[in-house]
Design an enzyme around this catalytic site. Structure first.
Site, PDB file in Angstrom:
ATOM      1  N   ASP A 107       0.739  -1.102  -0.044  1.00 53.82           N
ATOM      2  CA  ASP A 107      -0.161  -0.146   0.134  1.00 53.82           C
ATOM      3  C   ASP A 107       0.816   1.247   0.170  1.00 53.82           C
ATOM      4  O   ASP A 107       0.769   2.388  -0.647  1.00 53.82           O
ATOM      5  CB  ASP A 107      -1.090  -0.016   1.133  1.00 53.82           C
ATOM      6  N   ASP A 110       6.732   3.663   3.474  1.00 50.81           N
ATOM      7  CA  ASP A 110       7.314   4.961   4.460  1.00 50.81           C
ATOM      8  C   ASP A 110       8.680   4.901   4.807  1.00 50.81           C
ATOM      9  O   ASP A 110       9.752   5.396   4.098  1.00 50.81           O
ATOM     10  CB  ASP A 110       6.590   4.642   5.752  1.00 50.81           C
TER      11      ASP A 110
HETATM   12  P1  IMP Z   1       7.273   1.366   6.601  1.00 45.75           P
HETATM   13  O1  IMP Z   1       7.936  -0.057   6.995  1.00 45.75           O
HETATM   14  O2  IMP Z   1       7.774   2.539   7.500  1.00 45.75           O
HETATM   15  O3  IMP Z   1       7.856   1.505   4.986  1.00 45.75           O
HETATM   16  O4  IMP Z   1       5.818   1.272   6.640  1.00 45.75           O
HETATM   17  C1  IMP Z   1       5.102   0.623   5.872  1.00 45.75           C
HETATM   18  C2  IMP Z   1       3.673   0.147   6.482  1.00 45.75           C
HETATM   19  O5  IMP Z   1       3.581   1.117   7.210  1.00 45.75           O
HETATM   20  C3  IMP Z   1       2.943   0.363   5.372  1.00 45.75           C
HETATM   21  O6  IMP Z   1       2.597  -1.014   4.619  1.00 45.75           O
HETATM   22  C4  IMP Z   1       1.618   0.612   6.131  1.00 45.75           C
HETATM   23  O7  IMP Z   1       0.871  -0.491   6.580  1.00 45.75           O
HETATM   24  C5  IMP Z   1       1.888   1.692   7.357  1.00 45.75           C
HETATM   25  N1  IMP Z   1       1.895   3.127   7.018  1.00 45.75           N
HETATM   26  C6  IMP Z   1       3.295   3.764   6.906  1.00 45.75           C
HETATM   27  N2  IMP Z   1       2.861   5.042   6.341  1.00 45.75           N
HETATM   28  C7  IMP Z   1       1.314   5.130   6.508  1.00 45.75           C
HETATM   29  C8  IMP Z   1       0.190   5.983   6.322  1.00 45.75           C
HETATM   30  O8  IMP Z   1       0.627   7.228   6.022  1.00 45.75           O
HETATM   31  N3  IMP Z   1      -1.009   5.562   6.746  1.00 45.75           N
HETATM   32  C9  IMP Z   1      -1.385   4.451   7.185  1.00 45.75           C
HETATM   33  N4  IMP Z   1      -0.498   3.333   7.147  1.00 45.75           N
HETATM   34  C10 IMP Z   1       0.886   3.646   6.910  1.00 45.75           C
HETATM   35 MG    MG Z   2       1.187  -2.297   4.602  1.00 45.14          MG
END
Ligand code: IMP
Ligand code: MG
Length: 187
Positions: A107, A110
């Site tokens: 989705d 981040d």
């Molecule tokens: P990462 O590991 O920090 O890249 O985060 C990835 C996961 O965090 C995504 O697959 C989302 O499920 C969640 N996430 C990150 N940013 C957001 C946001 O702005 N809204 C909702 N979920 C988020």
């Molecule tokens: Mg996710």
């Protein structure tokens, strides 16, 4: 423990970031690109639950050749907005991906911690190829070297919800991607 001070599902949203129409046309475009790249390769599309559920389901229906689907669930967040840095696999793939073309459907990217972990985990199973398609990307927030192979939209450093994305498990059913009113988020 964070929670939402609800004012009504639609009213909780400060602004729409990506509209239903924009989502539809971007998913069609990505579907066209992937259909070209993976024609005749019987790829396996991997849905990273729960956030990519709508994107995944719309995207595979735009894929115009044989393919298979599988599901994986992991969590790197609690119910809040800050990545804990810990990725836990809650449900692993059912399929053996050795020698297969695998496309991870996410989705949002981040910090990149989740996908960094997932790609290493799946690469160790020796797929023929492994690529990542993400609907949204927040490149400003990256803490790992990983980049998506295909991306729908670059979004600013704001917490977004809708079209599968949640805040405290809510808002996944909104048909667009929007920003939550900051005053609703209780720390
Ligand atoms: P990462 O590991 O920090 O890249 O985060 C990835 C996961 O965090 C995504 O697959 C989302 O499920 C969640 N996430 C990150 N940013 C957001 C946001 O702005 N809204 C909702 N979920 C988020
Ligand atoms: Mg996710």
């Amino acid at each position: 423990m964070e929670k939402v001070k609800r004012t009504g599902l639609q009213n909780d949203i400060a602004k729409v970031l990506v509209s239903e129409e924009e989502l539809r046309s971007k998913v069609k475009e990505l579907g066209r690109v992937l259909s070209g790249e993976y024609r005749g390769k019987d790829p396996i599309f991997v849905c990273v639950m729960k956030g990519s559920v709508h994107f995944f389901s719309d995207l595979v229906r735009e894929f115009d050749d044989y393919c298979e689907v599988d599901f994986l669930s992991c969590s790197s967040y609690g119910d809040g907005t800050v990545n804990t840095g810990v990725v836990r696999i809650n449900k692993d793939l059912d399929m053996n991906i050795m020698g297969r073309h695998v496309i991870i459907v996410e989705d949002i990217m981040d910090s990149g911690v989740t996908l960094d972990h997932l790609t290493k985990l799946l690469a160790a199973r020796e797929p023929e190829s492994l690529k990542v398609v993400t609907l949204l990307d927040k490149p400003e927030r990256r803490r790992c070297a990983i980049q998506p192979d295909y991306c729908g939209f670059i979004v600013p450093d704001e917490f977004v919800v809708g079209y599968g994305l949640d805040y405290a498990q809510l808002y996944r059913n909104l048909p667009f991607v929007g920003v939550l009113k900051p005053e609703l988020v209780e720390k």
